[in-house]
Design a protein around this motif. Structure first.
Motif, PDB file in Angstrom:
ATOM      1  N   THR A   6       0.871  -1.179   0.000  1.00  0.00           N
ATOM      2  CA  THR A   6       0.000   0.000   0.000  1.00  0.00           C
ATOM      3  C   THR A   6       0.906   1.226   0.000  1.00  0.00           C
ATOM      4  N   GLY A   7       0.748   2.118   0.962  1.00  0.00           N
ATOM      5  CA  GLY A   7       1.624   3.294   1.036  1.00  0.00           C
ATOM      6  C   GLY A   7       1.265   4.341  -0.001  1.00  0.00           C
ATOM      7  N   SER A  63       5.879   4.496   0.203  1.00  0.00           N
ATOM      8  CA  SER A  63       6.186   5.049   1.523  1.00  0.00           C
ATOM      9  C   SER A  63       5.185   4.571   2.568  1.00  0.00           C
ATOM     10  N   GLY A  64       5.707   4.066   3.689  1.00  0.00           N
ATOM     11  CA  GLY A  64       4.873   3.640   4.794  1.00  0.00           C
ATOM     12  C   GLY A  64       4.174   2.310   4.589  1.00  0.00           C
ATOM     13  N   CYS A  65       4.674   1.491   3.657  1.00  0.00           N
ATOM     14  CA  CYS A  65       3.988   0.230   3.364  1.00  0.00           C
ATOM     15  C   CYS A  65       4.730  -0.963   3.947  1.00  0.00           C
ATOM     16  N   ASN A  66       4.122  -2.126   3.771  1.00  0.00           N
ATOM     17  CA  ASN A  66       4.730  -3.381   4.200  1.00  0.00           C
ATOM     18  C   ASN A  66       5.493  -4.023   3.046  1.00  0.00           C
ATOM     19  N   GLY A 108      -2.599   5.221   0.505  1.00  0.00           N
ATOM     20  CA  GLY A 108      -3.135   5.010   1.840  1.00  0.00           C
ATOM     21  C   GLY A 108      -2.398   3.875   2.512  1.00  0.00           C
ATOM     22  N   GLY A 109      -2.686   3.670   3.786  1.00  0.00           N
ATOM     23  CA  GLY A 109      -1.990   2.642   4.550  1.00  0.00           C
ATOM     24  C   GLY A 109      -2.940   1.764   5.327  1.00  0.00           C
TER      25      GLY A 109
END
Length: 471
Positions: free
Chosen positions: A378-379, A384-387, A421-422
Protein backbone atom coordinates in the motif's frame (compact mmCIF):
# COMPACT_ATOMS: atom_id res chain seq x y z
CA UNK A 1 -6.61 -23.42 -32.83
CA UNK A 2 -7.85 -25.26 -29.74
CA UNK A 3 -4.27 -25.89 -28.63
CA UNK A 4 -3.43 -22.19 -28.98
CA UNK A 5 -6.46 -21.25 -26.90
CA UNK A 6 -5.39 -23.69 -24.20
CA UNK A 7 -1.86 -22.28 -24.30
CA UNK A 8 -3.15 -18.73 -23.99
CA UNK A 9 -5.34 -19.79 -21.08
CA UNK A 10 -2.33 -21.25 -19.30
CA UNK A 11 0.04 -18.37 -20.05
CA UNK A 12 -2.14 -15.31 -19.54
CA UNK A 13 -3.29 -13.94 -16.19
CA UNK A 14 -6.98 -13.19 -16.43
CA UNK A 15 -9.18 -12.36 -13.47
CA UNK A 16 -12.54 -14.12 -13.40
CA UNK A 17 -15.92 -12.45 -13.00
CA UNK A 18 -17.82 -14.12 -10.16
CA UNK A 19 -21.27 -13.77 -11.72
CA UNK A 20 -20.07 -15.29 -14.98
CA UNK A 21 -17.94 -18.14 -13.61
CA UNK A 22 -19.52 -19.08 -10.26
CA UNK A 23 -21.93 -21.98 -9.90
CA UNK A 24 -25.61 -21.42 -9.21
CA UNK A 25 -25.05 -22.61 -5.65
CA UNK A 26 -22.18 -20.15 -5.13
CA UNK A 27 -24.32 -17.28 -6.39
CA UNK A 28 -27.08 -18.26 -3.96
CA UNK A 29 -24.56 -18.45 -1.10
CA UNK A 30 -23.28 -14.96 -1.98
CA UNK A 31 -26.79 -13.48 -1.79
CA UNK A 32 -27.61 -15.39 1.40
CA UNK A 33 -24.34 -14.32 3.06
CA UNK A 34 -25.20 -10.65 2.49
CA UNK A 35 -28.42 -10.77 4.54
CA UNK A 36 -26.91 -11.13 8.04
CA UNK A 37 -24.01 -8.90 6.97
CA UNK A 38 -26.42 -5.98 6.50
CA UNK A 39 -27.90 -6.65 9.92
CA UNK A 40 -24.38 -6.61 11.37
CA UNK A 41 -23.68 -3.22 9.77
CA UNK A 42 -26.89 -1.78 11.21
CA UNK A 43 -26.11 -3.00 14.72
CA UNK A 44 -22.38 -2.22 14.73
CA UNK A 45 -21.87 1.44 13.86
CA UNK A 46 -19.11 2.04 16.41
CA UNK A 47 -16.09 0.06 17.57
CA UNK A 48 -17.67 -0.53 21.00
CA UNK A 49 -20.86 -1.90 19.45
CA UNK A 50 -18.82 -4.14 17.16
CA UNK A 51 -16.85 -5.60 20.06
CA UNK A 52 -20.01 -6.21 22.08
CA UNK A 53 -21.79 -7.86 19.13
CA UNK A 54 -18.74 -10.02 18.40
CA UNK A 55 -18.37 -11.14 22.01
CA UNK A 56 -22.02 -12.22 22.12
CA UNK A 57 -21.52 -14.30 18.96
CA UNK A 58 -18.34 -15.87 20.34
CA UNK A 59 -20.07 -16.84 23.58
CA UNK A 60 -22.90 -18.42 21.57
CA UNK A 61 -20.21 -20.37 19.67
CA UNK A 62 -18.72 -21.71 22.94
CA UNK A 63 -15.67 -19.43 23.07
CA UNK A 64 -14.29 -18.67 26.52
CA UNK A 65 -12.69 -15.44 27.69
CA UNK A 66 -9.05 -15.71 28.77
CA UNK A 67 -7.97 -16.79 31.31
CA UNK A 68 -9.98 -19.95 30.73
CA UNK A 69 -9.89 -23.67 31.43
CA UNK A 70 -6.94 -25.42 29.75
CA UNK A 71 -9.44 -27.64 27.94
CA UNK A 72 -10.85 -24.64 26.07
CA UNK A 73 -9.66 -24.55 22.47
CA UNK A 74 -11.82 -21.57 21.54
CA UNK A 75 -10.77 -18.47 23.44
CA UNK A 76 -10.88 -14.69 23.12
CA UNK A 77 -9.87 -11.50 24.87
CA UNK A 78 -11.48 -8.04 24.93
CA UNK A 79 -9.42 -4.96 25.77
CA UNK A 80 -10.86 -1.58 26.79
CA UNK A 81 -14.15 -2.56 25.06
CA UNK A 82 -12.72 -1.35 21.73
CA UNK A 83 -10.49 -4.14 20.49
CA UNK A 84 -10.81 -7.92 20.52
CA UNK A 85 -8.84 -10.99 19.48
CA UNK A 86 -10.16 -14.54 19.18
CA UNK A 87 -8.50 -17.87 18.50
CA UNK A 88 -9.18 -21.52 17.75
CA UNK A 89 -6.15 -23.45 18.95
CA UNK A 90 -4.65 -26.02 16.59
CA UNK A 91 -3.05 -29.40 17.25
CA UNK A 92 0.46 -28.06 16.54
CA UNK A 93 2.31 -25.90 19.07
CA UNK A 94 1.32 -22.25 18.82
CA UNK A 95 5.01 -21.34 18.66
CA UNK A 96 5.14 -23.13 15.28
CA UNK A 97 3.08 -20.22 13.98
CA UNK A 98 -0.53 -19.17 13.56
CA UNK A 99 -2.77 -18.02 10.70
CA UNK A 100 -4.40 -14.67 11.42
CA UNK A 101 -6.86 -12.31 9.73
CA UNK A 102 -6.48 -8.79 11.15
CA UNK A 103 -9.03 -6.06 10.45
CA UNK A 104 -9.91 -2.73 12.04
CA UNK A 105 -13.36 -1.82 13.35
CA UNK A 106 -13.17 1.96 13.64
CA UNK A 107 -14.53 4.08 10.79
CA UNK A 108 -14.39 7.75 9.76
CA UNK A 109 -17.00 9.74 11.64
CA UNK A 110 -17.79 13.01 13.42
CA UNK A 111 -17.40 13.16 17.21
CA UNK A 112 -18.92 15.58 19.69
CA UNK A 113 -16.33 17.73 21.44
CA UNK A 114 -15.82 17.28 25.18
CA UNK A 115 -17.62 20.54 26.02
CA UNK A 116 -20.02 20.57 23.08
CA UNK A 117 -23.31 22.21 24.08
CA UNK A 118 -23.87 25.93 23.54
CA UNK A 119 -26.71 28.31 22.84
CA UNK A 120 -26.42 30.04 19.49
CA UNK A 121 -28.04 33.48 19.69
CA UNK A 122 -27.93 34.13 15.94
CA UNK A 123 -30.10 31.10 15.06
CA UNK A 124 -31.96 30.73 18.37
CA UNK A 125 -31.00 27.07 18.65
CA UNK A 126 -29.01 24.87 21.00
CA UNK A 127 -26.03 23.42 19.15
CA UNK A 128 -23.19 20.95 19.61
CA UNK A 129 -19.58 21.51 18.57
CA UNK A 130 -17.91 18.62 16.72
CA UNK A 131 -14.48 17.28 15.74
CA UNK A 132 -14.17 14.89 12.80
CA UNK A 133 -12.31 11.57 13.13
CA UNK A 134 -10.29 10.07 10.29
CA UNK A 135 -10.14 10.99 6.63
CA UNK A 136 -13.51 12.41 5.62
CA UNK A 137 -14.80 14.78 2.96
CA UNK A 138 -16.44 17.30 5.26
CA UNK A 139 -19.04 18.42 2.73
CA UNK A 140 -20.58 14.92 2.74
CA UNK A 141 -21.54 15.20 6.41
CA UNK A 142 -23.75 18.28 6.17
CA UNK A 143 -27.50 18.15 5.55
CA UNK A 144 -27.68 14.40 6.09
CA UNK A 145 -29.56 12.55 8.86
CA UNK A 146 -27.17 11.54 11.64
CA UNK A 147 -27.56 9.24 14.63
CA UNK A 148 -25.77 9.72 17.94
CA UNK A 149 -23.95 6.70 19.43
CA UNK A 150 -21.54 6.24 22.31
CA UNK A 151 -21.21 6.13 26.06
CA UNK A 152 -21.60 8.61 28.90
CA UNK A 153 -20.15 8.05 32.37
CA UNK A 154 -22.58 9.62 34.83
CA UNK A 155 -21.39 11.54 37.87
CA UNK A 156 -22.16 8.52 40.06
CA UNK A 157 -19.91 6.32 37.90
CA UNK A 158 -22.64 4.38 36.11
CA UNK A 159 -22.25 3.86 32.36
CA UNK A 160 -24.94 4.94 29.91
CA UNK A 161 -24.96 3.52 26.39
CA UNK A 162 -26.37 5.99 23.88
CA UNK A 163 -28.06 5.28 20.54
CA UNK A 164 -30.43 7.96 19.25
CA UNK A 165 -31.67 8.20 15.68
CA UNK A 166 -31.62 4.61 14.41
CA UNK A 167 -35.30 3.84 14.98
CA UNK A 168 -38.09 5.54 13.04
CA UNK A 169 -39.69 6.91 16.22
CA UNK A 170 -36.43 8.59 17.30
CA UNK A 171 -35.19 12.02 16.22
CA UNK A 172 -32.14 12.39 13.99
CA UNK A 173 -29.60 15.22 13.96
CA UNK A 174 -28.40 17.56 11.23
CA UNK A 175 -25.33 19.65 10.54
CA UNK A 176 -26.98 22.20 8.22
CA UNK A 177 -25.40 23.26 4.96
CA UNK A 178 -25.55 26.75 3.49
CA UNK A 179 -28.26 27.30 0.89
CA UNK A 180 -26.92 27.83 -2.67
CA UNK A 181 -28.60 31.24 -2.87
CA UNK A 182 -26.12 32.62 -0.30
CA UNK A 183 -23.10 30.42 -0.95
CA UNK A 184 -21.37 32.49 -3.64
CA UNK A 185 -18.77 34.09 -1.34
CA UNK A 186 -18.84 31.71 1.60
CA UNK A 187 -18.37 28.49 -0.43
CA UNK A 188 -18.22 28.80 -4.22
CA UNK A 189 -15.04 30.86 -4.24
CA UNK A 190 -13.22 28.21 -2.16
CA UNK A 191 -11.75 24.82 -2.98
CA UNK A 192 -13.80 21.67 -2.33
CA UNK A 193 -11.77 20.92 0.77
CA UNK A 194 -12.20 24.43 2.18
CA UNK A 195 -15.84 25.08 1.37
CA UNK A 196 -16.98 23.38 4.57
CA UNK A 197 -14.86 24.44 7.54
CA UNK A 198 -14.48 22.04 10.47
CA UNK A 199 -15.29 24.91 12.83
CA UNK A 200 -18.63 25.35 11.03
CA UNK A 201 -19.69 21.71 11.42
CA UNK A 202 -21.92 22.46 14.39
CA UNK A 203 -24.87 20.19 15.08
CA UNK A 204 -28.39 21.53 15.60
CA UNK A 205 -29.34 19.79 18.85
CA UNK A 206 -32.64 21.36 19.92
CA UNK A 207 -34.75 24.49 19.53
CA UNK A 208 -37.26 24.72 22.36
CA UNK A 209 -37.33 26.55 25.68
CA UNK A 210 -39.73 26.66 28.60
CA UNK A 211 -42.60 29.16 28.20
CA UNK A 212 -42.17 32.54 29.89
CA UNK A 213 -38.70 31.69 31.12
CA UNK A 214 -36.38 34.41 32.38
CA UNK A 215 -33.14 32.40 32.08
CA UNK A 216 -30.37 33.93 29.95
CA UNK A 217 -29.47 30.60 28.29
CA UNK A 218 -32.99 29.20 28.15
CA UNK A 219 -32.38 27.10 25.02
CA UNK A 220 -29.29 25.42 26.42
CA UNK A 221 -30.91 24.93 29.81
CA UNK A 222 -33.99 23.29 28.28
CA UNK A 223 -31.75 20.89 26.33
CA UNK A 224 -29.93 19.98 29.54
CA UNK A 225 -33.23 19.49 31.35
CA UNK A 226 -34.35 17.03 28.67
CA UNK A 227 -31.06 15.14 28.89
CA UNK A 228 -31.30 15.00 32.67
CA UNK A 229 -34.92 13.81 32.63
CA UNK A 230 -34.31 11.12 30.01
CA UNK A 231 -30.80 9.97 30.83
CA UNK A 232 -29.93 11.35 34.28
CA UNK A 233 -26.89 13.28 33.04
CA UNK A 234 -25.42 16.73 33.67
CA UNK A 235 -23.43 18.98 31.38
CA UNK A 236 -20.10 18.02 32.90
CA UNK A 237 -20.78 14.37 32.00
CA UNK A 238 -20.01 15.29 28.39
CA UNK A 239 -16.38 15.92 29.35
CA UNK A 240 -15.61 12.22 29.80
CA UNK A 241 -18.13 10.96 27.24
CA UNK A 242 -17.40 9.36 23.86
CA UNK A 243 -20.21 10.37 21.52
CA UNK A 244 -20.04 9.68 17.80
CA UNK A 245 -22.23 10.90 14.94
CA UNK A 246 -22.83 8.34 12.20
CA UNK A 247 -25.27 8.18 9.26
CA UNK A 248 -28.74 7.17 10.42
CA UNK A 249 -29.48 5.38 7.14
CA UNK A 250 -29.49 1.55 7.38
CA UNK A 251 -27.59 -0.78 5.07
CA UNK A 252 -29.52 -1.49 1.87
CA UNK A 253 -29.29 -3.60 -1.25
CA UNK A 254 -28.12 -1.52 -4.21
CA UNK A 255 -28.51 -1.85 -7.96
CA UNK A 256 -31.47 -3.04 -10.01
CA UNK A 257 -30.20 -6.60 -9.56
CA UNK A 258 -29.58 -6.16 -5.80
CA UNK A 259 -26.04 -7.44 -6.38
CA UNK A 260 -24.47 -4.70 -4.23
CA UNK A 261 -24.71 -3.26 -0.74
CA UNK A 262 -24.62 0.41 0.21
CA UNK A 263 -23.85 1.28 3.82
CA UNK A 264 -21.78 3.33 6.19
CA UNK A 265 -18.80 1.69 7.89
CA UNK A 266 -17.91 -1.01 5.37
CA UNK A 267 -14.32 0.24 5.71
CA UNK A 268 -13.35 -1.90 7.45
CA UNK A 269 -16.19 -3.82 9.01
CA UNK A 270 -16.67 -5.78 5.80
CA UNK A 271 -13.29 -7.45 6.45
CA UNK A 272 -14.01 -7.80 10.16
CA UNK A 273 -17.32 -9.56 9.52
CA UNK A 274 -15.96 -11.89 6.85
CA UNK A 275 -12.95 -12.75 9.02
CA UNK A 276 -15.14 -13.52 12.01
CA UNK A 277 -17.56 -15.65 9.99
CA UNK A 278 -14.64 -17.48 8.36
CA UNK A 279 -13.30 -18.37 11.80
CA UNK A 280 -16.70 -19.53 13.07
CA UNK A 281 -17.30 -21.71 10.01
CA UNK A 282 -13.75 -23.14 10.04
CA UNK A 283 -13.49 -23.99 13.73
CA UNK A 284 -14.95 -27.50 13.37
CA UNK A 285 -12.11 -28.55 11.02
CA UNK A 286 -9.73 -29.44 13.88
CA UNK A 287 -6.92 -27.33 12.44
CA UNK A 288 -3.24 -28.05 12.84
CA UNK A 289 -2.24 -24.36 12.92
CA UNK A 290 -3.95 -22.04 15.37
CA UNK A 291 -6.48 -19.72 13.70
CA UNK A 292 -6.77 -16.13 14.98
CA UNK A 293 -8.93 -13.14 14.08
CA UNK A 294 -7.98 -9.72 15.47
CA UNK A 295 -10.04 -6.50 15.40
CA UNK A 296 -8.05 -3.33 16.06
CA UNK A 297 -9.16 0.22 16.80
CA UNK A 298 -7.88 3.64 15.70
CA UNK A 299 -6.55 2.55 12.29
CA UNK A 300 -8.16 5.60 10.71
CA UNK A 301 -6.01 7.92 12.85
CA UNK A 302 -2.71 6.04 12.76
CA UNK A 303 -3.28 2.97 15.01
CA UNK A 304 -1.84 4.69 18.08
CA UNK A 305 -3.30 4.47 21.58
CA UNK A 306 -3.81 1.49 23.83
CA UNK A 307 -6.50 0.00 21.57
CA UNK A 308 -4.69 0.58 18.28
CA UNK A 309 -2.60 -2.02 16.45
CA UNK A 310 0.59 -0.40 17.74
CA UNK A 311 -0.35 -1.17 21.35
CA UNK A 312 0.85 -4.19 23.33
CA UNK A 313 -2.57 -5.84 23.31
CA UNK A 314 -1.99 -8.28 20.45
CA UNK A 315 1.42 -9.35 21.77
CA UNK A 316 -0.10 -9.79 25.22
CA UNK A 317 -2.91 -11.88 23.72
CA UNK A 318 -0.46 -14.20 21.93
CA UNK A 319 1.60 -14.52 25.14
CA UNK A 320 -1.57 -15.45 27.03
CA UNK A 321 -2.39 -18.00 24.31
CA UNK A 322 1.06 -19.55 24.67
CA UNK A 323 0.59 -19.93 28.41
CA UNK A 324 -2.94 -21.25 27.92
CA UNK A 325 -1.55 -23.84 25.49
CA UNK A 326 1.11 -24.95 27.99
CA UNK A 327 3.98 -23.28 26.15
CA UNK A 328 6.55 -20.76 27.31
CA UNK A 329 5.39 -17.15 27.11
CA UNK A 330 8.95 -15.78 27.31
CA UNK A 331 9.84 -12.85 25.10
CA UNK A 332 12.04 -15.05 22.90
CA UNK A 333 9.29 -17.63 22.37
CA UNK A 334 6.79 -14.84 21.70
CA UNK A 335 9.08 -13.42 19.00
CA UNK A 336 9.57 -16.90 17.56
CA UNK A 337 5.79 -17.37 17.40
CA UNK A 338 5.26 -14.17 15.41
CA UNK A 339 8.17 -14.97 13.09
CA UNK A 340 6.62 -18.34 12.25
CA UNK A 341 3.18 -16.84 11.62
CA UNK A 342 1.21 -15.74 8.57
CA UNK A 343 -1.19 -12.81 8.51
CA UNK A 344 -3.75 -11.40 6.11
CA UNK A 345 -4.14 -7.71 6.83
CA UNK A 346 -7.85 -7.54 6.11
CA UNK A 347 -8.51 -4.03 4.88
CA UNK A 348 -10.54 -2.68 2.01
CA UNK A 349 -9.10 -1.22 -1.15
CA UNK A 350 -10.38 1.17 -3.81
CA UNK A 351 -12.42 -0.44 -6.58
CA UNK A 352 -12.54 1.30 -9.96
CA UNK A 353 -15.24 4.00 -9.96
CA UNK A 354 -16.92 4.44 -13.38
CA UNK A 355 -16.93 8.21 -12.86
CA UNK A 356 -13.21 8.44 -12.02
CA UNK A 357 -11.36 5.60 -13.78
CA UNK A 358 -8.41 7.88 -14.53
CA UNK A 359 -7.15 7.77 -10.92
CA UNK A 360 -6.39 4.07 -11.36
CA UNK A 361 -3.90 2.20 -13.49
CA UNK A 362 -6.52 -0.26 -14.69
CA UNK A 363 -4.16 -3.17 -15.29
CA UNK A 364 -3.34 -3.12 -11.58
CA UNK A 365 -6.65 -2.07 -10.07
CA UNK A 366 -9.39 -3.94 -8.22
CA UNK A 367 -12.68 -4.20 -10.12
CA UNK A 368 -16.12 -5.04 -8.75
CA UNK A 369 -17.26 -8.68 -8.96
CA UNK A 370 -13.83 -10.18 -9.65
CA UNK A 371 -13.23 -11.36 -6.09
CA UNK A 372 -11.20 -10.45 -3.03
CA UNK A 373 -8.31 -8.07 -3.69
CA UNK A 374 -4.69 -8.88 -2.86
CA UNK A 375 -2.41 -5.86 -2.46
CA UNK A 376 1.29 -6.67 -2.25
CA UNK A 377 1.89 -3.16 -0.95
CA UNK A 378 0.00 0.00 0.00
CA UNK A 379 1.62 3.29 1.04
CA UNK A 380 1.99 6.32 -1.22
CA UNK A 381 4.40 7.47 -3.90
CA UNK A 382 7.47 5.26 -3.67
CA UNK A 383 5.64 2.73 -1.45
CA UNK A 384 6.19 5.05 1.52
CA UNK A 385 4.87 3.64 4.79
CA UNK A 386 3.99 0.23 3.36
CA UNK A 387 4.73 -3.38 4.20
CA UNK A 388 5.45 -4.72 0.66
CA UNK A 389 4.88 -8.43 1.19
CA UNK A 390 7.52 -10.97 0.24
CA UNK A 391 7.13 -12.76 -3.10
CA UNK A 392 7.18 -16.17 -1.43
CA UNK A 393 4.20 -15.30 0.79
CA UNK A 394 2.16 -13.70 -2.00
CA UNK A 395 2.68 -16.83 -4.12
CA UNK A 396 1.60 -18.96 -1.17
CA UNK A 397 -1.64 -17.02 -0.74
CA UNK A 398 -2.41 -17.29 -4.46
CA UNK A 399 -1.89 -21.07 -4.30
CA UNK A 400 -4.21 -21.34 -1.30
CA UNK A 401 -6.93 -19.34 -3.06
CA UNK A 402 -6.57 -21.22 -6.35
CA UNK A 403 -6.75 -24.61 -4.66
CA UNK A 404 -9.90 -23.54 -2.79
CA UNK A 405 -11.55 -22.07 -5.89
CA UNK A 406 -11.62 -18.56 -4.42
CA UNK A 407 -12.24 -15.66 -6.80
CA UNK A 408 -9.35 -13.24 -6.31
CA UNK A 409 -7.57 -10.40 -8.09
CA UNK A 410 -4.42 -8.37 -7.64
CA UNK A 411 -4.73 -4.62 -7.19
CA UNK A 412 -3.17 -1.47 -5.78
CA UNK A 413 -4.64 1.73 -4.35
CA UNK A 414 -4.62 4.04 -7.38
CA UNK A 415 -1.90 5.37 -9.67
CA UNK A 416 1.59 5.73 -8.25
CA UNK A 417 1.54 9.52 -7.80
CA UNK A 418 -2.21 9.91 -7.40
CA UNK A 419 -2.33 9.54 -3.60
CA UNK A 420 -2.35 6.34 -1.60
CA UNK A 421 -3.13 5.01 1.84
CA UNK A 422 -1.99 2.64 4.55
CA UNK A 423 -3.15 -0.27 6.68
CA UNK A 424 -1.95 -2.07 9.80
CA UNK A 425 0.08 -4.54 7.69
CA UNK A 426 3.44 -2.91 8.42
CA UNK A 427 2.76 -2.93 12.17
CA UNK A 428 2.20 -6.68 12.20
CA UNK A 429 5.12 -7.27 9.83
CA UNK A 430 7.36 -5.36 12.26
CA UNK A 431 6.74 -8.23 14.69
CA UNK A 432 8.30 -10.64 12.22
CA UNK A 433 5.24 -12.26 10.67
CA UNK A 434 4.62 -12.74 6.95
CA UNK A 435 1.89 -10.21 6.10
CA UNK A 436 0.01 -9.21 2.97
CA UNK A 437 -2.99 -6.90 2.52
CA UNK A 438 -6.08 -8.76 1.38
CA UNK A 439 -9.59 -7.30 1.40
CA UNK A 440 -12.70 -6.19 -0.43
CA UNK A 441 -12.82 -3.44 -3.03
CA UNK A 442 -15.20 -0.56 -2.26
CA UNK A 443 -16.50 2.40 -4.22
CA UNK A 444 -16.87 5.64 -2.29
CA UNK A 445 -14.51 4.54 0.48
CA UNK A 446 -14.66 6.85 3.55
CA UNK A 447 -17.95 8.31 2.39
CA UNK A 448 -21.22 8.03 4.30
CA UNK A 449 -22.53 5.45 1.85
CA UNK A 450 -19.83 3.04 0.70
CA UNK A 451 -20.68 0.55 -2.07
CA UNK A 452 -19.63 -3.11 -2.11
CA UNK A 453 -20.29 -6.11 -4.34
CA UNK A 454 -21.97 -9.17 -2.84
CA UNK A 455 -19.69 -11.28 -5.05
CA UNK A 456 -16.61 -9.69 -3.51
CA UNK A 457 -18.09 -9.86 0.00
CA UNK A 458 -18.58 -13.61 -0.34
CA UNK A 459 -15.20 -14.09 -2.04
CA UNK A 460 -13.49 -12.30 0.86
CA UNK A 461 -15.18 -14.67 3.30
CA UNK A 462 -14.20 -17.71 1.20
CA UNK A 463 -10.62 -16.47 0.89
CA UNK A 464 -10.25 -15.85 4.62
CA UNK A 465 -11.67 -19.28 5.43
CA UNK A 466 -9.30 -21.02 2.98
CA UNK A 467 -6.35 -19.14 4.50
CA UNK A 468 -7.26 -19.81 8.12
CA UNK A 469 -7.47 -23.57 7.65
CA UNK A 470 -4.35 -23.78 5.45
CA UNK A 471 -1.18 -25.53 6.68
Amino acid sequence: MKAKKEQAKQLLYERKNFWKEASTEEVKRAFDFAVPYKDFLNKCKTERETVQWTEELLKASKFKSLPASKQSKRVYSVFRNKTIAMAVLGSEPLSAGFNMVAAHIDAPRVDLKQNPLYEDKSSATACMKTHYYGGIKKYQWVSTPLALHGIIIRTDGTILNISIGENEDEPVFIIPDLLPHLARKEQYTKTLGEAISASNMNLIFSGMMEPKTEEKEALKLYALQLLNQRYGIQEKDFISAELELVPATPARDAGMDSSMIVSYGQDDRICAYTGLQALISAMENKPKRTMIVYFSDKEEVGSQGNTGAQSVFLQDFIAALLAHNGESDSSSNLRKTFINSRVLSGDVTAAVDPNYPNVHELQNAVIFNYGVGISKFTGSGGKSGCNDANAEFVAEIIRIFDQAGVFWQMGELGKVDEGGGGTIAYILANLGAEVVDCGTGLMGMHSLYELSSKADLYSTYAGYQAFLISQ
